[in-house]
Design a protein around this motif. Structure first.
Motif, mmCIF file in Angstrom:
data_model
loop_
_atom_site.group_PDB
_atom_site.id
_atom_site.type_symbol
_atom_site.label_atom_id
_atom_site.label_comp_id
_atom_site.label_asym_id
_atom_site.label_seq_id
_atom_site.Cartn_x
_atom_site.Cartn_y
_atom_site.Cartn_z
ATOM 1 N N PHE A 9 9.204 5.093 -1.044
ATOM 2 C CA PHE A 9 9.736 6.323 -1.638
ATOM 3 C C PHE A 9 8.532 7.250 -1.731
ATOM 4 N N GLY A 10 8.447 8.201 -0.808
ATOM 5 C CA GLY A 10 7.282 9.091 -0.768
ATOM 6 C C GLY A 10 6.008 8.279 -0.551
ATOM 7 N N ASP A 11 4.946 8.688 -1.243
ATOM 8 C CA ASP A 11 3.666 7.982 -1.171
ATOM 9 C C ASP A 11 3.367 7.214 -2.447
ATOM 10 N N HIS A 56 3.945 0.755 -7.643
ATOM 11 C CA HIS A 56 4.395 2.061 -8.112
ATOM 12 C C HIS A 56 3.220 2.800 -8.733
ATOM 13 N N ASP A 57 3.038 4.057 -8.324
ATOM 14 C CA ASP A 57 2.042 4.954 -8.918
ATOM 15 C C ASP A 57 0.618 4.410 -8.939
ATOM 16 N N ALA A 58 0.261 3.679 -7.917
ATOM 17 C CA ALA A 58 -1.132 3.256 -7.725
ATOM 18 C C ALA A 58 -1.691 4.105 -6.585
ATOM 19 N N PRO A 59 -3.009 4.088 -6.394
ATOM 20 C CA PRO A 59 -3.546 4.816 -5.238
ATOM 21 C C PRO A 59 -2.883 4.334 -3.943
ATOM 22 N N ALA A 64 -0.623 0.449 0.071
ATOM 23 C CA ALA A 64 -0.584 0.054 1.485
ATOM 24 C C ALA A 64 -1.081 -1.379 1.660
ATOM 25 N N GLN A 65 -2.111 -1.766 0.915
ATOM 26 C CA GLN A 65 -2.600 -3.146 0.982
ATOM 27 C C GLN A 65 -1.539 -4.115 0.478
#
Length: 106
Positions: A9-11, A56-59, A64-65
């Motif tokens: 969901f988005g980035d 959620h809401d992490a860099p 991605a990792q």
């Protein structure tokens, strides 16, 4: 049920897509009809997409990792036999289970 695909969901949110998702969509709609004063996500989304959140809401690089690490273990097969009513606030460690509802229980 199977979780075979990583989606975003988005980035800001990385998640797994359950298949089939019809039963979860039906359950969400039924609860929403029963409690229209408390729509999922405060009514922010017309289509409530069933999903299993990975991050959620992490860099973004951290998300991605996480997505890459989980993707190597797909598909994940699971049986959903209960749902939980949870409540909390944005503060860490504030979320807790109010009640668990087992499917098929009388």
């Amino acid at each position: 049920m199977s979780f075979a695909e990583v989606k975003w969901f988005g980035d800001t949110v990385v998640w797994l897509s359950p298949q089939p998702d019809g039963g979860l969509r039906h359950l969400t709609a039924a609860v929403w009809r029963r409690f229209p004063e408390a729509p999922p996500y405060a009514g922010a989304h017309a289509d409530v997409v069933p999903h299993l959140t990975i991050g959620h809401d992490a860099p973004k690089h951290v998300l991605a990792q996480a997505a890459e690490a989980v993707a190597g273990h797909l598909p994940i097969r699971a049986t959903v036999d209960a749902v939980r009513l949870i409540a909390g606030a944005p503060e860490p460690d504030s979320w807790h289970t109010l009640r668990e509802f087992r499917f098929g229980a009388a």
